[in-house]
Motif scaffolding. Structure first.
Motif, short mmCIF file in Angstrom:
data_model
loop_
_atom_site.label_atom_id
_atom_site.label_comp_id
_atom_site.label_asym_id
_atom_site.label_seq_id
_atom_site.Cartn_x
_atom_site.Cartn_y
_atom_site.Cartn_z
N HIS A 118 0.84 -1.21 0.00
CA HIS A 118 0.00 0.00 0.00
C HIS A 118 0.87 1.25 0.00
N GLU A 119 0.43 2.28 -0.71
CA GLU A 119 1.17 3.53 -0.79
C GLU A 119 0.90 4.39 0.45
N ARG A 120 1.48 3.96 1.58
CA ARG A 120 1.26 4.70 2.82
C ARG A 120 1.87 6.09 2.79
N ASN A 121 2.90 6.28 1.97
CA ASN A 121 3.53 7.59 1.90
C ASN A 121 2.58 8.65 1.36
N LEU A 122 1.49 8.23 0.73
CA LEU A 122 0.50 9.18 0.22
C LEU A 122 -0.61 9.43 1.25
N SER A 123 -0.56 8.74 2.38
CA SER A 123 -1.66 8.80 3.33
C SER A 123 -1.56 9.96 4.31
N SER A 124 -0.34 10.26 4.74
CA SER A 124 -0.17 11.19 5.85
C SER A 124 0.17 12.59 5.36
N ARG A 125 -0.45 13.57 5.99
CA ARG A 125 -0.15 14.96 5.66
C ARG A 125 1.10 15.44 6.38
N ILE A 126 1.62 14.64 7.32
CA ILE A 126 2.74 15.07 8.16
C ILE A 126 3.97 14.20 7.98
N PHE A 127 3.78 12.88 7.99
CA PHE A 127 4.91 11.96 8.08
C PHE A 127 5.26 11.35 6.73
N ASP A 128 6.54 11.11 6.52
CA ASP A 128 7.00 10.31 5.39
C ASP A 128 6.94 8.85 5.83
N LEU A 129 5.87 8.18 5.48
CA LEU A 129 5.65 6.83 5.99
C LEU A 129 6.44 5.77 5.23
N THR A 130 7.23 6.17 4.24
CA THR A 130 8.11 5.20 3.59
C THR A 130 9.28 4.85 4.50
N LYS A 131 9.57 5.71 5.47
CA LYS A 131 10.71 5.50 6.36
C LYS A 131 10.30 5.40 7.82
N PHE A 132 9.01 5.58 8.09
CA PHE A 132 8.56 5.67 9.47
C PHE A 132 8.37 4.29 10.07
N LYS A 133 8.83 4.11 11.30
CA LYS A 133 8.67 2.83 11.99
C LYS A 133 8.07 3.07 13.37
N PHE A 134 7.30 2.08 13.82
CA PHE A 134 6.54 2.22 15.05
C PHE A 134 7.10 1.32 16.15
N ASP A 135 7.07 1.84 17.37
CA ASP A 135 7.43 1.04 18.54
C ASP A 135 6.26 0.20 19.02
N PHE A 136 5.05 0.77 18.90
CA PHE A 136 3.84 0.08 19.34
C PHE A 136 2.77 0.17 18.25
N VAL A 137 2.10 -0.93 18.01
CA VAL A 137 0.93 -0.96 17.13
C VAL A 137 -0.22 -1.54 17.94
N TYR A 138 -1.30 -0.78 18.03
CA TYR A 138 -2.49 -1.23 18.75
C TYR A 138 -3.61 -1.42 17.75
N LEU A 139 -4.19 -2.61 17.72
CA LEU A 139 -5.32 -2.82 16.82
C LEU A 139 -6.51 -3.37 17.58
N ASP A 140 -7.64 -2.77 17.29
CA ASP A 140 -8.88 -3.09 17.99
C ASP A 140 -10.00 -3.23 16.97
N PRO A 141 -9.97 -4.32 16.16
CA PRO A 141 -11.03 -4.52 15.18
C PRO A 141 -12.37 -4.78 15.87
N PRO A 142 -13.47 -4.65 15.14
CA PRO A 142 -14.76 -5.03 15.72
C PRO A 142 -14.70 -6.43 16.30
N TYR A 143 -15.25 -6.61 17.48
CA TYR A 143 -15.14 -7.90 18.16
C TYR A 143 -15.78 -9.03 17.37
N ASP A 144 -16.78 -8.72 16.55
CA ASP A 144 -17.45 -9.77 15.79
C ASP A 144 -16.81 -9.99 14.42
N ALA A 145 -15.70 -9.28 14.15
CA ALA A 145 -15.01 -9.46 12.87
C ALA A 145 -14.15 -10.72 12.93
N ASN A 146 -13.79 -11.22 11.78
CA ASN A 146 -12.97 -12.43 11.74
C ASN A 146 -11.66 -12.18 10.99
N PHE A 147 -11.21 -10.91 11.01
CA PHE A 147 -10.00 -10.61 10.24
C PHE A 147 -8.83 -10.16 11.11
#
Length: 199
Positions: A112-141
């Motif tokens: 995915h072209e994440r570098n086109l997503s953010s108005r602030i960050f260059d996401l082609t080089k950005f790395k995260f220390d923490f990723v939190y995901l909270d999908p709908p509880y009834d989802a299966n993905f």
């Protein structure tokens, strides 16, 4: 617009007046940030399925340096940004946060072209220390998103991925990740994962 959603410490947040938004409970948020403790300070934080931003706001209040929240619902993403912009000293840190109105399933695809997503960050080089995901509880993905996250290049060697889900769901073993902790809080479960294939 409801305002009975509160942060640790008591600050009120806005949340939409509907039955489709399920903010992470105060109990779970308190437990999460007690577990992570000072590791949140100066971290880069990615909040997937951010809803109205309670997790992003808690990360900010606990010292996260950069925060990106992804939420596909336009109304919720606006509320998420508004909640973040209501926090203390935010005027000096507006370039440290971004709320992106995109579908998480598409945004986390490895190509995915994440570098086109953010108005602030260059996401082609950005790395995260923490990723939190909270999908709908009834989802299966849950595992689909996890597979995409761990196949992307935005994790660090020691990044922690935290999945909030129903206690009826178990995150299966994978060659991509290792489960390092599982905590149950009533109707919520937190599964903590690390990358096992990082070079």
């Amino acid at each position: 617009m409801k305002s009975n959603l509160r942060l640790i410490g008591g600050k009120r947040l806005q949340s939409p007046n509907n039955i489709y938004t399920r903010p992470t409970t105060l109990r779970v948020r308190e437990a999460l940030f007690n577990i992570l403790n000072k590791r949140v300070e100066n971290s880069n934080w990615l909040d997937l399925f951010s809803g109205t931003g309670s997790i992003s706001c808690e990360a900010y209040n606990h010292g996260a340096r950069k925060i990106i929240a992804i939420e596909k619902n336009k109304n919720n993403s606006k509320i998420c940004l508004k909640n973040l912009l209501s926090l203390q000293d935010i005027n000096n840190r507006k370039n440290d946060i971004d709320v992106i109105c995109k579908d998480v399933l598409n945004w986390t695809k490895p190509n995915h072209e994440r570098n086109l997503s953010s108005r602030i960050f260059d996401l082609t080089k950005f790395k995260f220390d923490f990723v939190y995901l909270d999908p709908p509880y009834d989802a299966n993905f849950h595992e689909l998103v996890l597979n995409q996250i761990f196949n992307c290049n935005f994790l660090k060697k020691d990044s922690i991925v935290i999945c909030e889900h129903s206690p009826n769901i178990f995150i299966k073993k994978s060659t991509l990740w290792e489960t390092i902790d599982v905590r149950n809080y009533g109707q919520s479960r937190l599964t903590f994962l690390i990358n096992v294939q990082h070079p």
